[in-house]
Structure formats: C-alpha cells, structure tokens
Write a protein that holds these residues in place. Structure first.
Motif, short mmCIF file in Angstrom:
data_model
loop_
_atom_site.label_atom_id
_atom_site.label_comp_id
_atom_site.label_asym_id
_atom_site.label_seq_id
_atom_site.Cartn_x
_atom_site.Cartn_y
_atom_site.Cartn_z
N ARG A 1 0.81 -1.22 0.00
CA ARG A 1 0.00 0.00 0.00
C ARG A 1 0.84 1.27 0.00
O ARG A 1 0.33 2.37 -0.26
N ARG B 1 -7.72 -1.20 8.86
CA ARG B 1 -7.61 -2.59 8.43
C ARG B 1 -6.22 -3.11 8.74
O ARG B 1 -5.25 -2.36 8.81
N ALA C 1 -7.18 -8.95 3.64
CA ALA C 1 -7.15 -8.22 4.90
C ALA C 1 -8.15 -8.84 5.86
O ALA C 1 -9.02 -9.62 5.46
N ARG D 1 -6.96 -6.62 -2.18
CA ARG D 1 -5.99 -7.01 -1.15
C ARG D 1 -6.64 -7.91 -0.11
O ARG D 1 -7.80 -7.71 0.28
N THR E 1 0.47 -9.49 4.25
CA THR E 1 1.65 -9.18 3.45
C THR E 1 2.60 -10.38 3.50
O THR E 1 2.21 -11.47 3.92
N ASP F 1 2.61 -7.58 -1.00
CA ASP F 1 1.37 -7.94 -0.31
C ASP F 1 0.70 -9.13 -0.99
O ASP F 1 0.98 -9.45 -2.15
N PHE G 1 -3.69 -5.76 6.85
CA PHE G 1 -3.55 -6.43 5.57
C PHE G 1 -2.60 -7.62 5.69
O PHE G 1 -1.73 -7.66 6.57
#
Length: 205
Positions: free
Chosen positions: A61, A128, A192, A190, A132, A69, A130
């Motif tokens: 991001r 959030r 998350a 993505r 990765t 990610d 995420f």
C-alpha cells in the motif's frame, strides 16, 4: 427410532475413539476431494464463480514493491501463484482444520523478504490489517504470532482465518482474531481482516 439412536451413538463413539477416522474428518480437502498435504503446491481459489481469481503477490500500500502484499487476481479463472502450507505440528503431513499454518508462495521475487504470509500492523487510515509477506517459517511463539493462519469450514467450502494459538504457556499474547477477506484498494483486491470472509477452495497445482 431406538435402533437409529443406538446406531448414531455407536458411530459418534467410533469417531471419537478412532484417531484415523477423526483425522479424516479434520483434514482440509482439495477440489478433488483429496486431503490437502503439507509442503505440496496448491492454488487458493474463490469458491464463488465470478468473484475474482487466485491469490498472488502485488505491490504494498506504500507503493513499494517490497515487501509484497497478498492480493487476489482480478479475473476469474486465473489460478494465481501456487503456495504451500506448513503446520505448527512438524510431523503433520496433512493440513487440518483450525490448526496453525505457515502459508508460503512458491515463487521467486526480487525482494529480500520471504514469501511467507504475515499479518501487517493495523493501518489507521483504512482501519484494516492487511496480509503481506516477509514472515518467518516455523519457530512458533510470541515473536512469530503474525505469521500463523488457520483454515476453517465455511458452509460447504473453506475460509482463511487469523487467530494464532502459538503463544507459549509462559508468554502473554494479545491476539486480534478475524476472518480473511478482500479489501478493494484503488482497484487492487488485497487480503485483509474482514467481516466478510473470502470463501475458498484448494486446487492442487
């Protein structure tokens, strides 16, 4: 009716006392109905038709390529990248439900970080956390909490969950548990923590 109840009781008792039967019930199954094996390549695909493709690596991001990610391919029918599972229990050759797993892409990248999944720090801007890469494989404990995920049943399919149970008995760990879903960020899908889990299936590569 009495005969049916006796038969049901016997079956439940047999399942609870027979480790082989219990293991068969706990094992995660792939799209062919076979038990998912640790250390073997699989694609993680959406169970719902038209809801994107398989999982792959994408820019983070911050706009940087490293660490990469975990994202979902846009087009349905794309397998994404293969990945492997490593159980917290080193002798397990089968991936079992609600058992901590390392998840690792079987891919080479230009990043110095590993392709082992981990949950990134909470992002205040979008509220959030995420998924990765750059995680550590193995070494369960407080220092590696963010690197462990689980697979749980979700209707007739499965979902990915972050709720590690690898904290040592002498450690104090504060864990934020949650389902793994999709957060669309500038067109990028993505992975998350989400209130709406991504329903998935596993296809052997």
């Amino acid at each position: 009716m009495k005969t049916t109840m006796l038969l049901l009781s016997f079956l439940l008792f047999a399942l609870s006392t027979n480790p082989l039967l219990a293991a068969a019930q706990d094992a995660v199954l792939d799209s062919s109905g076979e038990r998912v094996q640790t250390g073997v390549d699989y694609y993680v695909l959406p169970a719902v038709s038209g809801s994107g493709g398989g999982l792959t690596l994408g820019p983070n991001r911050n706009g940087s390529n490293c660490p990469l990610d975990v994202v979902q391919e846009q087009s349905y029918g794309s397998n994404g990248l293969p990945l492997t599972f490593t159980s917290v229990n080193p002798n397990e050759e089968v991936v079992n439900l609600i058992t901590d797993q390392n998840i690792k892409f079987s891919a080479a990248t230009t990043c110095v970080q590993s392709t082992v999944w981990k949950l990134a720090d909470f992002d205040e801007s979008v509220r959030r956390s995420f998924v990765t890469t750059g995680g550590v494989e193995g070494n369960p404990g407080r220092e590696t909490l963010s690197n462990w995920f689980r697979i749980e049943k979700y209707d007739d399919d499965y979902k990915l969950v972050f709720c590690p149970g690898v904290c040592g008995v002498d450690d104090f760990c504060s864990v934020l548990c949650g389902d793994i879903g999709i957060f669309v960020d500038n067109g990028i899908r993505r992975l998350a923590l989400s209130e709406q889990p991504l329903k998935v299936v596993f296809k052997r590569a």
